[in-house]
Design a protein around this motif. Structure first.
Motif, mmCIF file in Angstrom:
data_model
loop_
_atom_site.group_PDB
_atom_site.id
_atom_site.type_symbol
_atom_site.label_atom_id
_atom_site.label_comp_id
_atom_site.label_asym_id
_atom_site.label_seq_id
_atom_site.Cartn_x
_atom_site.Cartn_y
_atom_site.Cartn_z
ATOM 1 N N GLY A 82 -71.659 -17.374 -32.088
ATOM 2 C CA GLY A 82 -71.266 -18.687 -30.895
ATOM 3 C C GLY A 82 -73.041 -17.563 -30.272
ATOM 4 O O GLY A 82 -73.266 -16.979 -30.142
ATOM 5 N N VAL A 90 -74.753 -24.749 -27.944
ATOM 6 C CA VAL A 90 -74.184 -25.741 -29.218
ATOM 7 C C VAL A 90 -75.694 -26.113 -29.232
ATOM 8 O O VAL A 90 -76.215 -27.386 -29.409
ATOM 9 C CB VAL A 90 -73.762 -26.283 -28.677
ATOM 10 N N SER A 196 -72.864 -22.889 -32.773
ATOM 11 C CA SER A 196 -70.938 -23.722 -33.135
ATOM 12 C C SER A 196 -70.513 -23.747 -31.959
ATOM 13 O O SER A 196 -69.526 -24.515 -31.637
ATOM 14 C CB SER A 196 -70.471 -23.047 -34.247
ATOM 15 N N ASN A 197 -70.583 -22.756 -31.179
ATOM 16 C CA ASN A 197 -69.399 -22.605 -29.896
ATOM 17 C C ASN A 197 -69.803 -21.882 -28.918
ATOM 18 O O ASN A 197 -71.663 -21.022 -29.075
ATOM 19 C CB ASN A 197 -68.495 -21.954 -30.315
ATOM 20 N N ARG A 202 -61.829 -19.333 -25.241
ATOM 21 C CA ARG A 202 -61.881 -19.501 -26.456
ATOM 22 C C ARG A 202 -61.318 -21.100 -26.194
ATOM 23 O O ARG A 202 -60.601 -21.181 -25.623
ATOM 24 C CB ARG A 202 -60.810 -18.483 -27.174
ATOM 25 N N ASP A 203 -61.851 -21.967 -27.061
ATOM 26 C CA ASP A 203 -61.770 -23.617 -27.324
ATOM 27 C C ASP A 203 -61.742 -23.709 -27.800
ATOM 28 O O ASP A 203 -63.422 -24.654 -27.648
ATOM 29 C CB ASP A 203 -62.329 -24.133 -25.669
ATOM 30 N N ARG A 204 -61.155 -23.731 -29.055
ATOM 31 C CA ARG A 204 -61.425 -24.277 -30.182
ATOM 32 C C ARG A 204 -61.590 -26.022 -30.012
ATOM 33 O O ARG A 204 -62.235 -26.271 -30.990
ATOM 34 C CB ARG A 204 -60.199 -23.733 -31.011
ATOM 35 N N ASP A 205 -61.407 -27.208 -29.021
ATOM 36 C CA ASP A 205 -62.019 -28.156 -29.269
ATOM 37 C C ASP A 205 -63.204 -28.453 -28.615
ATOM 38 O O ASP A 205 -63.615 -29.294 -28.947
ATOM 39 C CB ASP A 205 -61.013 -28.795 -28.048
ATOM 40 N N TRP A 207 -65.075 -26.633 -29.801
ATOM 41 C CA TRP A 207 -66.590 -25.818 -31.707
ATOM 42 C C TRP A 207 -67.246 -27.296 -32.164
ATOM 43 O O TRP A 207 -66.745 -28.375 -32.925
ATOM 44 C CB TRP A 207 -66.078 -25.082 -32.598
ATOM 45 N N ARG A 208 -68.246 -27.092 -32.855
ATOM 46 C CA ARG A 208 -68.478 -27.819 -33.244
ATOM 47 C C ARG A 208 -69.282 -27.577 -34.715
ATOM 48 O O ARG A 208 -70.566 -27.739 -34.855
ATOM 49 C CB ARG A 208 -70.406 -28.391 -32.144
ATOM 50 N N ILE A 209 -68.310 -26.963 -36.261
ATOM 51 C CA ILE A 209 -68.830 -26.564 -36.793
ATOM 52 C C ILE A 209 -69.500 -27.789 -36.875
ATOM 53 O O ILE A 209 -71.232 -27.041 -38.421
ATOM 54 C CB ILE A 209 -67.586 -25.933 -37.118
ATOM 55 N N ALA A 212 -73.128 -27.405 -36.409
ATOM 56 C CA ALA A 212 -73.674 -26.080 -36.426
ATOM 57 C C ALA A 212 -74.543 -25.899 -38.398
ATOM 58 O O ALA A 212 -75.231 -25.583 -38.667
ATOM 59 C CB ALA A 212 -72.988 -25.353 -35.759
#
Length: 241
Positions: A82, A90, A196-197, A202-205, A207-209, A212
């Motif tokens: 993060g 990000v 990645s975030n 916390r907002d999993r939607d 995230w840009r794994i 990243a």
């Protein structure tokens, strides 16, 4: 230069291995609790999640290399993490100028006290300035990278961490453990994280794994020590008396 890169999980390991031209079926070496991939430019390890697993597997790899008479020159903790949005958005890649155990200590009526304030050990490892500068010159964002055992999931905790660590750019879960193992073996350490975030609610939607992981590969391509003139190789040369 003999380089060991310690990640947490296989997707991070594989992203780094691609930067070093890993073959489709790389050589594997079994270690206690982990598997080491050997590539043309580095040995890459998926050490596990959290500082304890990271320290254990990294130490196993360092010990095996030393017993084989071929010790490592540098250890890098790497992966995604993060970022504090205004400093490392990000898609950015950061390099630690300080690797900080941000939640190792005690809560008191007067606030958080780090483990050093309790009279034990250390809560900070400082990577070699030459390596940090080489990474900065290659486009990475320098700053403190915080190691936490509980990932931040609220604006309040994000603000608290920044208040305690004003130079922080990112947080992750393994860097301090890797740094502790490297220090015990007398090997320099660095930490590199692709963001990645954003740190906060916390907002999993959001995230840009995959992006990243791609950024992580690109960063290691720029830094790759397999090339004589690469930033890592030149920086390592500056560290030799």
């Amino acid at each position: 230069m003999r380089l060991l890169v310690a990640t947490a999980v296989p997707p991070e390991r594989d992203a780094v291995a691609r930067a070093f031209g890993a073959p489709d079926t790389p050589e594997e070496t079994a270690l206690p609790g982990a598997v080491l991939l050997r590539t043309p430019g580095a040995d890459v390890l998926a050490a596990g999640v959290g500082p304890a697993a990271a320290a254990s597997a990294t130490s196993a790899a360092l010990t095996a290399a030393r017993l084989a008479g071929n010790p490592y020159d540098l250890v890098v903790s790497a992966g995604i993490g993060g970022g504090f949005a205004e400093r490392a958005p990000v898609g950015a890649v950061v390099v630690a100028d300080r690797i900080v155990a941000a939640d190792l200590g005690a809560e008191t009526p007067d606030g958080f006290v780090p483990v050093t304030g309790l009279g034990f050990g250390t809560d900070v490892h400082v990577p070699p300035a030459a390596l940090v500068e080489a990474a900065r010159e290659a486009g990475l964002v320098p700053g403190a990278v915080l190691t936490v055992s509980t990932v931040t999931g609220s604006a309040g905790r994000a603000a608290e961490l920044l208040a305690r660590h004003p130079s922080a750019v990112a947080e992750a879960m393994e860097g301090f453990g890797v740094a502790e193992a490297a220090a015990a073996h007398g090997v320099p350490v660095l930490e590199i994280r692709a963001v990645s975030n954003a740190i906060g609610p916390r907002d999993r939607d959001a995230w840009r794994i995959p992006a990243a992981l791609t950024a992580l590969t690109s960063a290691f391509v720029r830094l790759a020590p397999a090339e004589a003139g690469s930033p890592f190789a030149l920086a390592r040369a500056r560290l030799v008396p």
